[in-house]
Design a protein around this motif. Structure first.
Motif, PDB file in Angstrom:
ATOM      1  N   ALA A   2       0.838  -1.205   0.000  1.00 23.59           N
ATOM      2  CA  ALA A   2       0.000   0.000   0.000  1.00 23.59           C
ATOM      3  C   ALA A   2       0.870   1.251   0.000  1.00 23.59           C
ATOM      4  O   ALA A   2       0.556   2.234  -0.671  1.00 23.59           O
ATOM      5  N   SER A   3       1.949   1.216   0.747  1.00 19.20           N
ATOM      6  CA  SER A   3       2.872   2.344   0.782  1.00 19.20           C
ATOM      7  C   SER A   3       3.463   2.601  -0.600  1.00 19.20           C
ATOM      8  O   SER A   3       3.602   3.752  -1.015  1.00 19.20           O
ATOM      9  N   LEU A   6       0.638   4.112  -2.890  1.00 22.63           N
ATOM     10  CA  LEU A   6       0.282   5.491  -2.528  1.00 22.63           C
ATOM     11  C   LEU A   6       1.458   6.458  -2.603  1.00 22.63           C
ATOM     12  O   LEU A   6       1.280   7.668  -2.475  1.00 22.63           O
TER      13      LEU A   6
END
Length: 82
Positions: A2-3, A6
Motif C-alpha cells: 500500500a505504501s 500510494l
C-alpha cells in the motif's frame, strides 16, 4: 504494498480496534470533552506500531499496471453488454 501504491509512508496503529477508537474520538469531540478532533486524537490515539516506507520503483510499476487496467476498461466499455 500500500505504501508503494500510494507513494507515501504509512504508519500502522498499535490498536487492534481502530474503527472503534475512531468512533470514540469523534464521540469525545461531540461530547465537548476535547475542543476538536485533532486534540482528541492527540490524547486518545494509539501510537504507531510499524512504519512502512514506499519503494518508489515498485510504486511506478503499480502505476503502469493501473494505467493498463484503465485502458483495458475503456476498451471493453466500447462493446455492448450481452
Amino acid at each position: 504494498m500500500a505504501s508503494d501504491i500510494l507513494h507515501m509512508p504509512l504508519k500502522v496503529a498499535a490498536a487492534a480496534q481502530t474503527g472503534a477508537l475512531g468512533g470514540a474520538i469523534f464521540a469525545a469531540t461531540a461530547a465537548k470533552l476535547h475542543p476538536d478532533v485533532f486534540a482528541a486524537m492527540a490524547v486518545m490515539s494509539s501510537k504507531a506500531d510499524r512504519r512502512y516506507e514506499p519503494d518508489m520503483a515498485r510504486g511506478r510499476d503499480f502505476d503502469r499496471l493501473y494505467e493498463n487496467y484503465r485502458r483495458l476498461g475503456a476498451l471493453l466499455a466500447q462493446f455492448p453488454e450481452r
